[in-house]
Design an enzyme around this catalytic site. Structure first.
Site, PDB file in Angstrom:
ATOM      1  N   GLY A  11       3.839  56.137  11.193  1.00  0.00           N
ATOM      2  CA  GLY A  11       2.940  57.156  11.742  1.00  0.00           C
ATOM      3  C   GLY A  11       1.573  56.549  12.044  1.00  0.00           C
ATOM      4  O   GLY A  11       1.029  55.821  11.216  1.00  0.00           O
ATOM      5  N   ARG A  72       8.853  54.091  14.558  1.00  0.00           N
ATOM      6  CA  ARG A  72       9.633  53.973  13.318  1.00  0.00           C
ATOM      7  C   ARG A  72      10.973  53.396  13.769  1.00  0.00           C
ATOM      8  O   ARG A  72      11.744  54.064  14.444  1.00  0.00           O
ATOM      9  CB  ARG A  72       9.837  55.343  12.677  1.00  0.00           C
ATOM     10  CG  ARG A  72       8.519  56.047  12.292  1.00  0.00           C
ATOM     11  CD  ARG A  72       8.822  57.307  11.483  1.00  0.00           C
ATOM     12  NE  ARG A  72       7.687  58.217  11.408  1.00  0.00           N
ATOM     13  CZ  ARG A  72       6.720  58.137  10.493  1.00  0.00           C
ATOM     14  NH1 ARG A  72       6.719  57.176   9.612  1.00  0.00           N
ATOM     15  NH2 ARG A  72       5.739  59.024  10.484  1.00  0.00           N
ATOM     16  N   ASP A 103       4.201  52.909   3.565  1.00  0.00           N
ATOM     17  CA  ASP A 103       5.222  52.309   2.692  1.00  0.00           C
ATOM     18  C   ASP A 103       6.462  51.838   3.458  1.00  0.00           C
ATOM     19  O   ASP A 103       7.043  50.799   3.130  1.00  0.00           O
ATOM     20  CB  ASP A 103       5.587  53.250   1.529  1.00  0.00           C
ATOM     21  CG  ASP A 103       5.977  54.639   1.998  1.00  0.00           C
ATOM     22  OD1 ASP A 103       5.929  54.907   3.215  1.00  0.00           O
ATOM     23  OD2 ASP A 103       6.330  55.470   1.139  1.00  0.00           O
ATOM     24  N   THR A 126      -2.252  54.847   6.776  1.00  0.00           N
ATOM     25  CA  THR A 126      -1.490  56.105   6.805  1.00  0.00           C
ATOM     26  C   THR A 126      -2.434  57.229   6.392  1.00  0.00           C
ATOM     27  O   THR A 126      -3.252  57.042   5.481  1.00  0.00           O
ATOM     28  CB  THR A 126      -0.270  56.082   5.850  1.00  0.00           C
ATOM     29  OG1 THR A 126       0.188  57.436   5.654  1.00  0.00           O
ATOM     30  CG2 THR A 126      -0.578  55.500   4.480  1.00  0.00           C
ATOM     31  N   ASP A 128      -1.648  59.638   4.718  1.00  0.00           N
ATOM     32  CA  ASP A 128      -1.152  60.269   3.486  1.00  0.00           C
ATOM     33  C   ASP A 128      -1.860  59.828   2.197  1.00  0.00           C
ATOM     34  O   ASP A 128      -1.751  60.510   1.182  1.00  0.00           O
ATOM     35  CB  ASP A 128       0.352  59.996   3.318  1.00  0.00           C
ATOM     36  CG  ASP A 128       1.176  60.692   4.387  1.00  0.00           C
ATOM     37  OD1 ASP A 128       0.636  61.564   5.086  1.00  0.00           O
ATOM     38  OD2 ASP A 128       2.369  60.354   4.512  1.00  0.00           O
ATOM     39  N   ASP A 130      -1.022  57.605   0.094  1.00  0.00           N
ATOM     40  CA  ASP A 130       0.021  57.641  -0.937  1.00  0.00           C
ATOM     41  C   ASP A 130       0.460  56.249  -1.381  1.00  0.00           C
ATOM     42  O   ASP A 130       1.584  56.068  -1.830  1.00  0.00           O
ATOM     43  CB  ASP A 130       1.233  58.449  -0.437  1.00  0.00           C
ATOM     44  CG  ASP A 130       1.828  57.848   0.832  1.00  0.00           C
ATOM     45  OD1 ASP A 130       1.202  56.949   1.424  1.00  0.00           O
ATOM     46  OD2 ASP A 130       2.913  58.288   1.227  1.00  0.00           O
ATOM     47  N   ARG A 172       4.108  64.249   3.548  1.00  0.00           N
ATOM     48  CA  ARG A 172       5.525  64.458   3.207  1.00  0.00           C
ATOM     49  C   ARG A 172       5.763  64.486   1.702  1.00  0.00           C
ATOM     50  O   ARG A 172       6.378  65.402   1.172  1.00  0.00           O
ATOM     51  CB  ARG A 172       6.334  63.294   3.779  1.00  0.00           C
ATOM     52  CG  ARG A 172       7.247  63.693   4.875  1.00  0.00           C
ATOM     53  CD  ARG A 172       8.051  62.515   5.279  1.00  0.00           C
ATOM     54  NE  ARG A 172       7.197  61.344   5.444  1.00  0.00           N
ATOM     55  CZ  ARG A 172       7.282  60.502   6.457  1.00  0.00           C
ATOM     56  NH1 ARG A 172       8.167  60.717   7.387  1.00  0.00           N
ATOM     57  NH2 ARG A 172       6.495  59.453   6.546  1.00  0.00           N
TER      58      ARG A 172
HETATM   59  O1  F6P Z   1       3.296  59.446   7.047  1.00  0.00           O
HETATM   60  C1  F6P Z   1       2.367  60.049   7.870  1.00  0.00           C
HETATM   61  C2  F6P Z   1       2.860  61.381   8.365  1.00  0.00           C
HETATM   62  O2  F6P Z   1       1.864  61.925   9.198  1.00  0.00           O
HETATM   63  C3  F6P Z   1       3.268  62.367   7.282  1.00  0.00           C
HETATM   64  O3  F6P Z   1       2.166  63.027   6.694  1.00  0.00           O
HETATM   65  C4  F6P Z   1       4.177  63.264   8.053  1.00  0.00           C
HETATM   66  O4  F6P Z   1       5.091  63.902   7.200  1.00  0.00           O
HETATM   67  C5  F6P Z   1       4.877  62.325   8.963  1.00  0.00           C
HETATM   68  O5  F6P Z   1       4.019  61.218   9.141  1.00  0.00           O
HETATM   69  C6  F6P Z   1       5.273  62.889  10.309  1.00  0.00           C
HETATM   70  O6  F6P Z   1       5.953  61.905  11.007  1.00  0.00           O
HETATM   71  P1  F6P Z   1       6.298  61.994  12.563  1.00  0.00           P
HETATM   72  O7  F6P Z   1       5.040  61.853  13.336  1.00  0.00           O
HETATM   73  O8  F6P Z   1       7.224  60.853  12.782  1.00  0.00           O
HETATM   74  O9  F6P Z   1       6.913  63.329  12.764  1.00  0.00           O
END
Ligand code: F6P
Length: 323
Positions: A11, A72, A103, A126, A128, A130, A172
């Protein structure tokens, strides 16, 4: 090390551009060639790689997103995908990698290191926040400020109509954005993935607020919460309190965009430089972090085995203040 490559993966997060800029300019400072890989591991497999110079990262420090784009990659999870990526890296003479991501990015990097032994380093990017091994990840401060701004706006309208709002925020598996935007936005309750709050407990809390004549309430719900999405929780609460006028706002990907705050720009600039210096100093398969204002390098096992730490004190403070 003569040829370093940098990429962003997973992300995107505000401040990734500032980190790219720092990695590029630090590499040039230390007289190394620097390459950019587009779309993270996907671009590594597709050989989507360009050489960069100091000017190719001009005017990006203030921009959200990532100029190198992100992805990803499913293919990189396979041994064949990683082998193809390695062939491409090798053919360019690239002998070290800087990955900017979370991660999942570090997990891919670790697998790559194990197989091919190339010096690699991860920069935590990120929203997050985390990852253990650093107090802050790049993008978290900006995302949390974005949420607080939205919460303030929602409060205006909530108050005008005496409404109960459920605001869903990202994270998440991590309640970091929820906890701190909840404190800063004056939330009546905060629901996070790391701690269970049953509907009964939530209803009791909101009920107390009603008794003490709260005219409106905002509940922050982290998307990975155990009691379901903000929509699910709002539906349950409405069943118990049909007289509540409830609304749901899902902030979604707007939390990932926008100009990085000064904090994220500085954090990213420092981490980008430290990453290059770490590589040149012989560090590999580590994540750069800043803890208590000190630069630290933690290996993959340490980062992954510890799980992320929740700010229990912030959570405690939020409970004291949300009466
Ligand atoms: O890991 C970062 C994040 O923004 C999370 O907070 C969220 O759950 C996820 O990515 C969303 O991913 P995507 O943009 O692939 O839907």
């Amino acid at each position: 090390i003569n040829n370093i490559a940098v990429f962003t993966s997973g992300g995107d997060a505000p401040g990734m551009n500032a980190a790219i800029r720092a990695v590029v300019r630090a590499s040039i400072f230390y007289k190394k060639n620097i390459f950019g890989i587009y779309r993270g591991y996907e671009g590594m497999i597709d050989n989507d790689i360009v050489e960069l110079d100091a000017r190719s990262v001009g005017n990006i420090i203030q921009r959200g997103g990532t100029i190198l784009k992100s992805a990803r990659s499913e293919e990189f999870r396979t041994a064949e995908g990683r082998k193809q990526a390695y062939e491409n890296i090798k053919s360019r003479g690239i002998d070290a990698l800087v990955a900017i991501g979370g991660d999942g990015t570090f997990t891919g990097l670790h697998a790559f290191y194990k197989e091919f032994g190339l010096p690699v380093i991860c920069v935590p990017g990120t929203i997050d926040n985390d990852l253990p091994g650093t107090d802050y990840t790049i993008g978290y401060d900006t995302a949390t400020n974005t949420v607080v701004d939205a919460v303030d706006k929602i409060r205006d309208t909530a108050l005008s109509h005496n409404r109960l709002f459920f605001i869903e925020v990202m994270g998440r598996d991590s309640g970091a954005i929820a906890i701190n935007s909840g404190i800063a936005g004056g939330a009546a309750a905060i629901i996070i993935p790391e701690e269970e709050m049953t509907i009964d407990e939530l209803v009791a809390k909101l009920d107390k607020g009603g008794e003490s004549k709260k005219s409106s309430s905002l509940v922050i719900v982290a998307e990975g919460g155990k009691s379901g999405s903000a929509m699910d929780i709002a539906a349950e609460v409405t069943k118990r309190f049909p007289y509540y006028d409830t609304k749901v706002t899902i902030l979604g990907h707007l939390q990932r965009g926008g100009a990085p705050t000064y904090f994220d720009r500085v954090l990213a600039s420092k981490m980008g430089v430290y990453a290059v210096e770490g590589l040149l100093d012989g560090k590999t398969d580590v994540m750069v972090g800043i803890k208590d204002n000190l630069t630290v390098f933690n290996d993959f096992e340490t980062i992954m085995s510890n799980g992320h730490e929740i700010d229990t004190d912030a959570l405690r403070i939020s409970k004291i203040l949300s009466i």
